[in-house]
Write a protein that holds these residues in place. Sequence first.
Motif, PDB file in Angstrom:
ATOM      1  N   LEU A  65     -21.000 -82.228  11.437  1.00 57.26           N
ATOM      2  CA  LEU A  65     -21.511 -83.452  12.070  1.00 57.26           C
ATOM      3  C   LEU A  65     -20.676 -84.674  11.716  1.00 57.26           C
ATOM      4  O   LEU A  65     -20.530 -85.576  12.552  1.00 57.26           O
ATOM      5  CB  LEU A  65     -22.980 -83.666  11.706  1.00 57.26           C
ATOM      6  CG  LEU A  65     -23.937 -82.634  12.309  1.00 57.26           C
ATOM      7  CD1 LEU A  65     -25.356 -82.865  11.816  1.00 57.26           C
ATOM      8  CD2 LEU A  65     -23.885 -82.655  13.820  1.00 57.26           C
ATOM      9  N   ASP A  66     -20.109 -84.700  10.512  1.00 50.22           N
ATOM     10  CA  ASP A  66     -19.251 -85.830  10.132  1.00 50.22           C
ATOM     11  C   ASP A  66     -17.999 -85.895  10.998  1.00 50.22           C
ATOM     12  O   ASP A  66     -17.437 -86.971  11.187  1.00 50.22           O
ATOM     13  CB  ASP A  66     -18.845 -85.738   8.650  1.00 50.22           C
ATOM     14  CG  ASP A  66     -19.978 -86.108   7.702  1.00 50.22           C
ATOM     15  OD1 ASP A  66     -21.022 -86.618   8.163  1.00 50.22           O
ATOM     16  OD2 ASP A  66     -19.816 -85.883   6.488  1.00 50.22           O
ATOM     17  N   SER A  67     -17.552 -84.756  11.517  1.00 46.82           N
ATOM     18  CA  SER A  67     -16.343 -84.715  12.339  1.00 46.82           C
ATOM     19  C   SER A  67     -16.629 -84.708  13.838  1.00 46.82           C
ATOM     20  O   SER A  67     -15.696 -84.752  14.638  1.00 46.82           O
ATOM     21  CB  SER A  67     -15.510 -83.488  11.980  1.00 46.82           C
ATOM     22  OG  SER A  67     -14.985 -83.639  10.684  1.00 46.82           O
ATOM     23  N   ALA A  68     -17.881 -84.625  14.204  1.00 46.48           N
ATOM     24  CA  ALA A  68     -18.241 -84.601  15.629  1.00 46.48           C
ATOM     25  C   ALA A  68     -18.189 -86.009  16.216  1.00 46.48           C
ATOM     26  O   ALA A  68     -18.516 -86.986  15.549  1.00 46.48           O
ATOM     27  CB  ALA A  68     -19.640 -84.020  15.802  1.00 46.48           C
ATOM     28  N   SER A  69     -17.782 -86.078  17.475  1.00 46.68           N
ATOM     29  CA  SER A  69     -17.805 -87.356  18.185  1.00 46.68           C
ATOM     30  C   SER A  69     -19.244 -87.681  18.573  1.00 46.68           C
ATOM     31  O   SER A  69     -20.133 -86.811  18.524  1.00 46.68           O
ATOM     32  CB  SER A  69     -16.940 -87.271  19.443  1.00 46.68           C
ATOM     33  OG  SER A  69     -17.537 -86.390  20.391  1.00 46.68           O
ATOM     34  N   GLN A  70     -19.467 -88.893  18.965  1.00 50.01           N
ATOM     35  CA  GLN A  70     -20.812 -89.301  19.394  1.00 50.01           C
ATOM     36  C   GLN A  70     -21.276 -88.447  20.574  1.00 50.01           C
ATOM     37  O   GLN A  70     -22.420 -88.017  20.615  1.00 50.01           O
ATOM     38  CB  GLN A  70     -20.833 -90.793  19.765  1.00 50.01           C
ATOM     39  CG  GLN A  70     -22.203 -91.315  20.141  1.00 50.01           C
ATOM     40  CD  GLN A  70     -23.190 -91.304  18.983  1.00 50.01           C
ATOM     41  OE1 GLN A  70     -22.815 -91.336  17.819  1.00 50.01           O
ATOM     42  NE2 GLN A  70     -24.469 -91.267  19.308  1.00 50.01           N
ATOM     43  N   SER A  71     -20.382 -88.190  21.523  1.00 50.64           N
ATOM     44  CA  SER A  71     -20.783 -87.383  22.692  1.00 50.64           C
ATOM     45  C   SER A  71     -21.079 -85.937  22.281  1.00 50.64           C
ATOM     46  O   SER A  71     -21.967 -85.300  22.862  1.00 50.64           O
ATOM     47  CB  SER A  71     -19.727 -87.443  23.790  1.00 50.64           C
ATOM     48  OG  SER A  71     -18.519 -86.882  23.355  1.00 50.64           O
ATOM     49  N   GLU A  72     -20.362 -85.410  21.292  1.00 45.61           N
ATOM     50  CA  GLU A  72     -20.653 -84.064  20.810  1.00 45.61           C
ATOM     51  C   GLU A  72     -22.003 -84.015  20.106  1.00 45.61           C
ATOM     52  O   GLU A  72     -22.770 -83.058  20.291  1.00 45.61           O
ATOM     53  CB  GLU A  72     -19.549 -83.587  19.865  1.00 45.61           C
ATOM     54  CG  GLU A  72     -18.252 -83.268  20.576  1.00 45.61           C
ATOM     55  CD  GLU A  72     -17.082 -83.043  19.655  1.00 45.61           C
ATOM     56  OE1 GLU A  72     -16.198 -82.248  20.011  1.00 45.61           O
ATOM     57  OE2 GLU A  72     -17.038 -83.659  18.560  1.00 45.61           O
ATOM     58  N   ILE A  73     -22.309 -85.036  19.320  1.00 50.37           N
ATOM     59  CA  ILE A  73     -23.614 -85.086  18.652  1.00 50.37           C
ATOM     60  C   ILE A  73     -24.727 -85.160  19.695  1.00 50.37           C
ATOM     61  O   ILE A  73     -25.739 -84.467  19.580  1.00 50.37           O
ATOM     62  CB  ILE A  73     -23.672 -86.261  17.655  1.00 50.37           C
ATOM     63  CG1 ILE A  73     -22.764 -85.969  16.464  1.00 50.37           C
ATOM     64  CG2 ILE A  73     -25.111 -86.521  17.187  1.00 50.37           C
ATOM     65  CD1 ILE A  73     -22.626 -87.092  15.465  1.00 50.37           C
ATOM     66  N   GLU A  74     -24.529 -85.967  20.721  1.00 50.44           N
ATOM     67  CA  GLU A  74     -25.526 -86.057  21.795  1.00 50.44           C
ATOM     68  C   GLU A  74     -25.699 -84.714  22.489  1.00 50.44           C
ATOM     69  O   GLU A  74     -26.825 -84.293  22.778  1.00 50.44           O
ATOM     70  CB  GLU A  74     -25.111 -87.124  22.801  1.00 50.44           C
ATOM     71  CG  GLU A  74     -25.206 -88.532  22.252  1.00 50.44           C
ATOM     72  CD  GLU A  74     -24.540 -89.571  23.143  1.00 50.44           C
ATOM     73  OE1 GLU A  74     -24.011 -89.221  24.231  1.00 50.44           O
ATOM     74  OE2 GLU A  74     -24.534 -90.752  22.744  1.00 50.44           O
ATOM     75  N   SER A  75     -24.594 -84.032  22.743  1.00 53.08           N
ATOM     76  CA  SER A  75     -24.639 -82.719  23.381  1.00 53.08           C
ATOM     77  C   SER A  75     -25.376 -81.702  22.512  1.00 53.08           C
ATOM     78  O   SER A  75     -26.215 -80.943  23.001  1.00 53.08           O
ATOM     79  CB  SER A  75     -23.212 -82.245  23.656  1.00 53.08           C
ATOM     80  OG  SER A  75     -23.199 -80.933  24.142  1.00 53.08           O
ATOM     81  N   LEU A  76     -25.070 -81.693  21.223  1.00 46.63           N
ATOM     82  CA  LEU A  76     -25.744 -80.771  20.304  1.00 46.63           C
ATOM     83  C   LEU A  76     -27.238 -81.060  20.228  1.00 46.63           C
ATOM     84  O   LEU A  76     -28.057 -80.141  20.189  1.00 46.63           O
ATOM     85  CB  LEU A  76     -25.108 -80.867  18.914  1.00 46.63           C
ATOM     86  CG  LEU A  76     -23.679 -80.347  18.802  1.00 46.63           C
ATOM     87  CD1 LEU A  76     -23.064 -80.769  17.470  1.00 46.63           C
ATOM     88  CD2 LEU A  76     -23.625 -78.840  18.975  1.00 46.63           C
ATOM     89  N   ALA A  77     -27.594 -82.315  20.215  1.00 44.93           N
ATOM     90  CA  ALA A  77     -29.009 -82.707  20.091  1.00 44.93           C
ATOM     91  C   ALA A  77     -29.833 -82.267  21.295  1.00 44.93           C
ATOM     92  O   ALA A  77     -31.044 -82.099  21.182  1.00 44.93           O
ATOM     93  CB  ALA A  77     -29.116 -84.213  19.895  1.00 44.93           C
ATOM     94  N   ARG A  78     -29.193 -82.055  22.421  1.00 46.90           N
ATOM     95  CA  ARG A  78     -29.931 -81.641  23.627  1.00 46.90           C
ATOM     96  C   ARG A  78     -30.585 -80.274  23.477  1.00 46.90           C
ATOM     97  O   ARG A  78     -31.511 -79.954  24.203  1.00 46.90           O
ATOM     98  CB  ARG A  78     -29.000 -81.635  24.839  1.00 46.90           C
ATOM     99  CG  ARG A  78     -28.679 -83.007  25.323  1.00 46.90           C
ATOM    100  CD  ARG A  78     -27.907 -82.979  26.642  1.00 46.90           C
ATOM    101  NE  ARG A  78     -27.268 -84.261  26.808  1.00 46.90           N
ATOM    102  CZ  ARG A  78     -25.967 -84.466  26.799  1.00 46.90           C
ATOM    103  NH1 ARG A  78     -25.132 -83.453  26.678  1.00 46.90           N
ATOM    104  NH2 ARG A  78     -25.467 -85.673  26.934  1.00 46.90           N
ATOM    105  N   ASP A  79     -30.093 -79.458  22.556  1.00 41.29           N
ATOM    106  CA  ASP A  79     -30.660 -78.125  22.353  1.00 41.29           C
ATOM    107  C   ASP A  79     -31.819 -78.107  21.355  1.00 41.29           C
ATOM    108  O   ASP A  79     -32.225 -77.040  20.914  1.00 41.29           O
ATOM    109  CB  ASP A  79     -29.584 -77.145  21.885  1.00 41.29           C
ATOM    110  CG  ASP A  79     -28.923 -76.409  23.035  1.00 41.29           C
ATOM    111  OD1 ASP A  79     -29.358 -76.578  24.184  1.00 41.29           O
ATOM    112  OD2 ASP A  79     -27.968 -75.662  22.786  1.00 41.29           O
ATOM    113  N   VAL A  80     -32.334 -79.258  21.011  1.00 45.77           N
ATOM    114  CA  VAL A  80     -33.428 -79.312  20.049  1.00 45.77           C
ATOM    115  C   VAL A  80     -34.641 -78.553  20.590  1.00 45.77           C
ATOM    116  O   VAL A  80     -34.962 -78.612  21.774  1.00 45.77           O
ATOM    117  CB  VAL A  80     -33.794 -80.768  19.686  1.00 45.77           C
ATOM    118  CG1 VAL A  80     -34.448 -81.491  20.842  1.00 45.77           C
ATOM    119  CG2 VAL A  80     -34.684 -80.807  18.453  1.00 45.77           C
TER     120      VAL A  80
END
Length: 104
Positions: A54-69
Motif C-alpha cells: 500500500l505504501d507503493s500503490a498510487s492513489q488510483s490503485e488504492i481506490e481500485s483495490l478498495a472497490r473489492d471490499v
Amino acid sequence: MRTLWLIPLVLLAACDPQELADKALRRTAESVVMPVVSRDMPSGVAEVATRCILDSASQSEIESLARDVGVEAGTLTVQTIRTIARRPAVAGCFTAGGVPPLRG
C-alpha cells in the motif's frame, strides 16, 4: 464541565477531511490486500507485506483495490496486488521487513 463536549468538536474541526478520507480508503484497501497476501505467508509477515504494497500503490490503485471490499478479491485485484509487489520499492521494503517475495 459544561465545555467538555466541545473538545471532540474542536479536535474534529482540526482534522483535514481529505486526510480522513484517504486514511479510510487506505484501511479499506488494506482489508482487501491482507487476505490475498495472507494466502502466501503468515499473519505477522502478511501485515508488513500489506503495508509495503500500500505504501507503493498510487492513489488510483488504492481506490481500485478498495472497490473489492466485502467480497473475495477477483483476478484483476490479485493481479494489481502482484504488480505492485514486484516494484523495486516494495522489494526493498519486503527485504527490510523480512518478508519473502510473493509467489506467482
